[in-house]
Design a protein around this motif. Structure first.
Motif: not given
Length: 578
Positions: A175, A251, A177-182, A184
């Motif tokens: 999955t 994150t 999760i680039s943006r939600t992980s912080g 990106d």
């Protein structure tokens, strides 16, 4: 696929030592030490750099490559980084060399099988489409690590564009999760490393950034004859690296400003993490292109201070800042500390910095023979690895120019150079063994990334090579197939109790009867823009005696396994020592 058998705290490959006997009986007299078996094994991948004659700067830097076991079946899979067209409105019809496969990076599953005669057959299957990995940017590199402590390795892609983080779903899929992980960040990233710098049990992330560059800011550069080529990196301003702390909930938080004291950055290309001063805390070394290198020493309180200059690894012994690309750390002289090797631009020669055990280094590039032997080459991917299993770490580098060689303007991408293999002579010097290594070392490519690991699980280290604008290569080590070789080995995977994830930064002491100890460390970083096998493979030469294995975990705990059988792979679990 090879089966894994769990026996207490030790998991061994089912083929074990009996398979070693079979291998011995079926050895060939093949003189090549390494053989490219990419095509035979189904690892069919050709990198596309999108060159259209515009000489966009990113075209000359990729790709990296990743080795990691994404499906937990005990063998190493491959992620191949891919490029795309650059420039507004440009299409593949304008590309000088056309793409030969699907767009985006590709994930290849390794289905290695052990044959009845003791040999092994590699078979790679492209599983990208079903994996959920959609590498949408212009790919530069890859890092692998279990960022959520669930026992399954996740994937981080560095790009010219936004970086991407893919979480492993345990079922062959990922999955995004680039943006939600912080994590990106947008820019021009190169190498990255997962590292638990604060010893809280969660893998953090260091990302090296190269230059501040956009297509709109692209410059036109020519040589003395007025022929256009790729610009040198000094034309563009260095971009600041980034350090992300793992919150433990999927994150990350960017702690660059408060953790990297002084914020002194260069044009970052290679990253390696190790405990250079033996204080129990992992440090970070960054190889910069055309500027002083960085040695972020861990201050034990969540912050780092750059001590490269005082440690003797910012510039050469002559005081020159060189164009460092690939880098690795390893105990090549078997004195219990990690030394540094890095590849450089042609005309500079690769650098060897020898550690005194306290994090102070001496430049022995010339004295070792490594510098003079590599003067004609521009090196990228590299690693310390014991290819002949004599207990002493050797070196391999993949090479490729970044400017066209004179008289080659008719070629589409005239940057080709051959690879280099250096044998450790056990006296501080190295011998160029490239001419003996096989035909693949005589075939020039535009070498960039290189990932090292035991791909066929036969107890010797292999290499996947990523070439700019060329085919991926699968360099299989034939040590155990050759007549007259009697090298023995121990393979170790070190995992933590929580989630059974690999434990980068763990140091391992191999205690041998009647011989000095060998020190190795768990790591997946190093090289250039690539992810290596996190397992440890230790050569024992002709010894068949089971060594003791003393494990120095990252939290400071020390455990010992009293008798570890040779010629087998084992998994040692934290807290389950014998």
């Amino acid at each position: 696929m090879l089966a894994w058998v769990l026996a207490g705290a030790t998991a061994m490959l089912a083929c074990g030592s009996s398979a070693r006997d079979s291998i011995s009986s079926s050895r060939s007299s093949n003189a090549d030490w390494f053989v490219d078996r990419a095509a035979d094994a189904g690892l069919r991948f050709i990198h596309f750099n999108g060159m259209s004659g515009a000489h966009y700067f990113p075209e000359v830097m990729p790709p990296g490559v990743g080795l990691f076991d994404f499906d937990n079946d005990g063998d190493l899979d491959v992620f191949a980084v891919q490029g795309r067209m650059l420039g507004a409105g440009k299409t593949v019809d304008q590309a000088i060399s056309k793409p030969t496969g699907p767009a985006g990076g590709r994930l290849f599953r390794n289905d290695v099988t052990a044959n009845a005669d003791g040999t092994r057959t590699l078979h790679f299957v492209d599983v990208t489409d079903r994996s959920g990995i959609h590498a949408t940017e212009y790919g530069i590199g890859v890092a692998a690590g279990d960022m959520d402590n669930d026992g399954w390795v996740d994937l981080y892609l560095t790009n010219f564009g936004r970086n991407q983080l893919f979480r492993n779903n345990h079922d062959g899929t990922f999955t995004d999760i680039s943006r939600t992980s912080g994590t990106d960040a947008d820019g021009f990233s190169s190498s990255a490393a997962f590292v638990d710098y604060d010893r809280d049990g969660w893998l953090d992330l260091y990302v090296a950034q190269y230059v501040r560059y956009t297509i709109a800011s692209d410059r036109t550069c020519t040589d003395l004859a007025g022929v256009r080529g790729y610009c040198p990196p000094q034309v563009y301003t260095a971009a600041p690296d980034r350090l992300y702390r793992n919150r433990g909930d999927g994150t990350f938080v960017d702690v660059t400003d408060r953790a990297l004291l002084g914020r002194s950055f260069g044009r970052g290309l290679g990253v390696v993490t190790a405990d250079f001063n033996n204080d129990g805390w992992t440090d970070i070394y960054v190889a910069n292109d055309g500027g002083e290198n960085l040695l972020w020493m861990n201050l034990h309180n969540g912050t780092f201070r750059d001590e490269a200059l005082s440690a003797g690894v910012a510039v050469t012994g002559e005081g020159h800042a060189e164009a460092s690309m690939g880098v690795d750390a390893g105990d090549f002289d078997n004195d219990g500390d990690d030394d540094l090797f890095m590849t450089e631009l042609n005309g500079e020669g690769s650098n060897l910095y020898v550690n005194d055990g306290k994090g102070v280094f001496e430049d022995r590039s010339a004295a070792s023979g490594l510098g003079p032997a590599s003067l004609q080459f521009t090196g990228f991917g590299t690693a310390w690895f014991d290819y002949d299993e004599d207990g002493w770490l050797d070196l391999l580098s993949v090479n490729g120019r970044v400017q066209a060689a004179e008289g080659t303007t008719a070629e589409a991408f005239p940057m080709h150079q051959r690879k280099l293999l250096f044998r450790n002579m056990r006296n501080g010097r190295f011998e160029d063994a490239s001419s003996q290594a096989g035909a693949v070392f005589r075939q020039p490519q535009v070498g960039r990334g290189a990932a090292f690991g035991d791909i066929d699980n036969d107890g010797d280290e292999d290499v996947v090579v990523a070439n700019d604008g060329g085919p991926a290569q699968l360099l299989i080590n034939t040590l155990h197939e050759r007549v007259g070789t009697a090298a023995h080995w121990v393979g170790l995977r070190l995992v933590g109790t929580a989630g059974h994830r690999d434990m980068p930064g763990t140091r391992v002491e191999i205690v041998r009867a009647g011989a000095s100890s060998l020190w190795r460390r768990v790591r997946a970083d190093g090289s250039y823009a690539s992810a290596n096998d996190p397992r440890i493979l230790v050569g024992l030469a002709e010894s068949t005696a089971a060594p003791r294995v003393r494990v120095h975990w990252t939290d400071g705990r020390v455990e010992e396994w009293t008798s570890v059988a040779v010629d087998q792979w084992h998994t040692l679990v934290e807290g389950m020592f014998q």
